[in-house]
Design an enzyme around this catalytic site. Structure first.
Site, PDB file in Angstrom:
ATOM      1  N   LYS A 379      41.534  40.668  88.870  1.00 55.78           N
ATOM      2  CA  LYS A 379      40.979  39.779  89.898  1.00 55.78           C
ATOM      3  C   LYS A 379      41.755  39.854  91.207  1.00 55.78           C
ATOM      4  O   LYS A 379      41.309  39.310  92.226  1.00 55.78           O
ATOM      5  CB  LYS A 379      40.966  38.335  89.385  1.00 55.78           C
ATOM      6  N   HIS A 431      36.164  40.470  78.054  1.00 53.69           N
ATOM      7  CA  HIS A 431      34.824  39.917  78.296  1.00 53.69           C
ATOM      8  C   HIS A 431      33.757  40.617  77.454  1.00 53.69           C
ATOM      9  O   HIS A 431      32.565  40.368  77.641  1.00 53.69           O
ATOM     10  CB  HIS A 431      34.466  40.003  79.780  1.00 53.69           C
ATOM     11  N   ASP A 459      41.347  32.089  75.821  1.00 55.34           N
ATOM     12  CA  ASP A 459      41.159  31.960  77.272  1.00 55.34           C
ATOM     13  C   ASP A 459      40.005  31.010  77.580  1.00 55.34           C
ATOM     14  O   ASP A 459      40.125  30.126  78.439  1.00 55.34           O
ATOM     15  CB  ASP A 459      40.898  33.337  77.882  1.00 55.34           C
TER      16      ASP A 459
END
Length: 523
Positions: A379, A431, A459
């Site tokens: 990110k 993910h 998470d």
């Protein structure tokens, strides 16, 4: 490297100067002959004989078959006086072959005695059979018999000493193989205590007193137990003074005053000052006095223990450095939020807990603890306008956000450090979804690495448990319902079951690492 502080001192003790109780047992001498007169004469000549203060214990037999049976029952026989011709012409030689090759006894000293040397020529017998002496009965006077037995006992004694040293050194090699693995100080100390018990065979014959020991380290000017065996297992966390055993306290204080290790009767106290100044003290009490060989083995083993403690502290410092590095890297992604570091710490602790519950090794659990904080490293390449947007992302913005998995994996994957390699796996795949509908590669089920599956679950749990700039935290019941409903779709069903079964432990992590209040410094 062994320093003066690491040297081992043996306390002068009259009892310790003598051989242990086993050393006073008689030497076993076996006489196998079909002539009873030979038995009587041998016993008469040797009945008052002693070697190194130990008398003889006689075992008698009349045939090769009896020789085999008696040797099976008495493998600690030192000397075998064996006739050649008994129930068969080569009965004695057959017994030699059985003892050496079938029983594998290479220690007993075998003296062949024959009254018919022509039937078993000396040169042929010596060459073909593993014997130690060959005597004709006519030449074996009382003095020559004593001389032959003395030489055989001396050889047997030396072989046993060599074997005991070999076994002891072999045990040290086995014991030290695990000492230098990356592990916690408590695990290391517990392992050392267990290895010492095995090394010294302290449990042998311990009918009433079982081996007990502890490891302690200095903590606010007092020695605190952090590992223990036997009765000390229940005293972990207490100080040495709180053990209420004045004898133990006195022995520990002696080691501290002298700053050295020592042995006394059935007790070993190890004093280890590491290179960084930390003090570790080992105490072990067994059920039998430590003999000269025990002390020799302890001295050798202690050198390895000293190095192992240095190694453990170096590993601990390295782990702490790596942890702070991963937290700093992870927190740098979201420099706008005070809460980022605490989120990463909770994720790391939760990932380690779930890894252990899932049956991963301690080493793997520590690895995911270090690597999990890197899950969102990618990110760092996502514009702040997207990261801090208060509302729902547009399809174009969402496509950009999804790219953070590839970015994180690329940043980390070419590094040779195991932590960063694990971080690359987690960053690139956390993910992915169990049902195959995640991103970036649409992996499903166990195609997704276990580190990524663990991090994904913890998470999401932590993220939903705390306020974010675009959404308030959820109530715990709502979070549990969400995780349960997405069992076997978003999340690994086995991990979900373990997580829910141990939910109080994960909630304790949340409680122990709360987000700081607004504007409160994070350190």
């Amino acid at each position: 490297m062994t320093t003066d502080q690491d040297r081992l001192v043996f306390v002068n003790d009259p009892a310790a100067e003598q051989e242990d109780a086993a050393a006073h047992l008689p030497w076993k001498v076996m006489v196998i002959d079909d002539d009873n007169d030979v038995h009587s004469l041998t016993h008469m000549v040797l009945r008052d004989y002693q070697f190194e203060g130990r008398r003889l214990e006689f075992l008698f037999g009349h045939s090769g078959q009896e020789a085999k049976r008696l040797m099976e029952e008495n493998p600690d026989t030192a000397v075998l006086l064996l006739d050649v011709v008994m129930e068969r012409e080569e009965a004695g030689l057959e017994a030699v072959d059985y003892i050496r090759n079938r029983l594998g006894n290479r220690f007993v000293r075998i003296i062949l005695r024959t009254g018919q040397p022509g039937r078993a020529p000396e040169q042929k017998v010596i060459t073909s059979y593993d014997i130690n002496d060959y005597k004709e009965k006519t030449e074996l006077t009382s003095q020559k018999l004593m001389t032959a037995v003395t030489a055989s006992l001396r050889a047997y004694r030396d072989l046993k000493i060599i074997e005991e040293n070999r076994r002891g050194l072999e045990k040290i090699i086995l014991a030290t193989q695990s000492l230098f693995e990356m592990q916690s100080l408590k695990k290391l100390a517990t392992g050392i205590l267990i290895q010492l018990v095995a090394l010294l065979e302290l449990e042998e014959g311990a009918l009433y007193v079982h081996p007990a020991g502890f490891a302690a380290t200095d903590n606010n000017e007092s020695l605190t137990l952090y590992a223990g065996t036997g009765l000390y297992e229940e005293l972990i966390g207490k100080t040495v003074q709180e053990t209420s055993n004045q004898q133990v306290i006195a022995l520990v204080e002696r080691a501290l005053q002298r700053q050295e290790s020592f042995c006394e009767e059935n007790v070993y106290v190890g004093y280890f000052r590491t290179r960084n100044g930390s003090l570790n003290l080992l105490f072990l009490q067994g059920s039998k006095p430590l003999n000269a060989l025990d002390k020799k083995l302890i001295a050798i083993f202690s050198n390895n223990v000293s190095l192992a403690f240095d190694n453990a502290y170096a590993n601990q410092e390295m782990l702490e450095t790596q942890q702070e590095l991963t937290f700093s890297l992870g927190a740098a992604v979201d420099s706008h939020s005070q809460q980022a570091e605490f989120h990463l710490r909770r994720v790391a602790e939760s990932a380690r807990l779930l890894a252990r519950l899932a049956g991963l090794s301690d080493e793997e659990a520590e690895l995911i603890w270090l690597a999990a904080p890197l899950h969102d490293l990618g990110k760092i390449a996502i514009p702040d306008t997207i990261l801090t947007k208060p509302g729902r992302l547009s399809p174009e913005e969402w496509a950009i956000m999804q790219a953070h998995t590839d970015v994180g994996a690329r940043l980390l994957k070419n590094n040779k450090q195991r932590v960063l390699q694990a971080g690359a796996i987690i960053a690139g795949m956390h993910h992915e979804q169990w049902d195959g509908k995640g991103y970036p590669n649409g992996l499903a089920g166990e195609e997704i690495p276990i580190f990524a599956r663990i991090t994904s679950l913890v998470d999401v749990f932590d993220t939903l448990s705390h306020d974010r700039h675009y959404e308030k935290s959820w109530k715990i019941n709502t979070i549990i319902d969400f995780i349960t409903q997405n069992r076997a779709t978003l999340f690994d069903p086995t991990l979900v079951d373990l997580f829910l079964l141990h939910l109080p432990e994960f909630l304790q992590i949340q409680t122990s690492l709360p987000n700081p209040a607004p504007h409160e410094p994070s350190n």
